[in-house]
Design a protein around this motif. Structure first.
Motif, PDB file in Angstrom:
ATOM      1  N   THR A   1      -9.394  -3.839  -0.774  1.00  0.00           N
ATOM      2  CA  THR A   1     -10.083  -5.115  -0.531  1.00  0.00           C
ATOM      3  C   THR A   1      -9.352  -6.313  -1.136  1.00  0.00           C
ATOM      4  O   THR A   1      -9.195  -7.331  -0.452  1.00  0.00           O
ATOM      5  N   PRO A   2      -8.862  -6.255  -2.392  1.00  0.00           N
ATOM      6  CA  PRO A   2      -8.125  -7.420  -2.924  1.00  0.00           C
ATOM      7  C   PRO A   2      -6.845  -7.724  -2.141  1.00  0.00           C
ATOM      8  O   PRO A   2      -6.472  -8.892  -1.997  1.00  0.00           O
ATOM      9  N   LYS A   3      -6.197  -6.698  -1.607  1.00  0.00           N
ATOM     10  CA  LYS A   3      -4.996  -6.909  -0.795  1.00  0.00           C
ATOM     11  C   LYS A   3      -5.357  -7.614   0.503  1.00  0.00           C
ATOM     12  O   LYS A   3      -4.658  -8.540   0.927  1.00  0.00           O
ATOM     13  N   LEU A   4      -6.456  -7.182   1.110  1.00  0.00           N
ATOM     14  CA  LEU A   4      -6.909  -7.831   2.341  1.00  0.00           C
ATOM     15  C   LEU A   4      -7.322  -9.270   2.058  1.00  0.00           C
ATOM     16  O   LEU A   4      -7.009 -10.172   2.845  1.00  0.00           O
ATOM     17  N   LYS A   5      -7.968  -9.498   0.946  1.00  0.00           N
ATOM     18  CA  LYS A   5      -8.392 -10.855   0.588  1.00  0.00           C
ATOM     19  C   LYS A   5      -7.180 -11.777   0.435  1.00  0.00           C
ATOM     20  O   LYS A   5      -7.174 -12.889   0.958  1.00  0.00           O
ATOM     21  N   ARG A   6      -6.141 -11.318  -0.257  1.00  0.00           N
ATOM     22  CA  ARG A   6      -4.924 -12.142  -0.426  1.00  0.00           C
ATOM     23  C   ARG A   6      -4.258 -12.391   0.924  1.00  0.00           C
ATOM     24  O   ARG A   6      -3.808 -13.508   1.214  1.00  0.00           O
TER      25      ARG A   6
END
Length: 151
Positions: free
Chosen positions: A45-50
């Protein structure tokens, strides 16, 4: 995707609800199947957010729809509020969630699919692409996806 979800409400980051057909019209859409209880989801999820933030900062018409596999409404909202980007989600209990899981044959999460307005899949495993190329090449990756669309 806009055609497929027309008449279905999605929830925005400010908790307002809008018709998905209107909110997604003219945008490249990714369906993000995930849940707060899932450790691989919490890693991705943090990778997708970035990735999402870089693509949006570049002025691209991109939207993510979070399709939750959480077991309770409070869990969905907490996971979304604490970890997700400024994208939309389907409300807990929405019957469209099960329909999308079946239509896109989602067996494991996290899963991320790039979908055309008519609902056909453009990128089956966008999760791997974002994980591999999204950090440094977010805009390039997105532009590769754009090549599949005739908008």
């Amino acid at each position: 995707m806009a055609e497929l979800l027309k008449g279905v409400e999605v929830v925005l980051k400010d908790e307002s609800k809008v018709d998905a057909g209107d909110a997604l019209k003219g945008k490249i859409v990714g369906l993000y199947f995930s849940a707060g209880w899932c450790p691989p989801c919490r890693q991705f999820t943090p990778k997708l957010k970035r990735f999402y933030e870089k693509v949006k900062a570049a002025g691209k018409d991109f939207e993510v729809v979070f399709v939750s596999r959480d077991r309770e409404a409070d869990d969905l909202v907490e996971y979304y509020d604490d970890h997700h980007g400024e994208w939309t989600y389907l409300e807990f209990g929405n019957p469209k969630i099960q329909e999308l899981l079946e239509k896109y044959e989602v067996k494991t999460i996290p899963a991320f699919r790039i979908i055309k307005p008519d609902g056909s899949v453009v990128v089956e495993d966008a999760r791997t692409e974002v994980a591999d190329k999204g950090a440094d090449g977010a805009v390039d990756l997105y532009e590769n996806w754009e090549a599949f669309f005739e908008m």
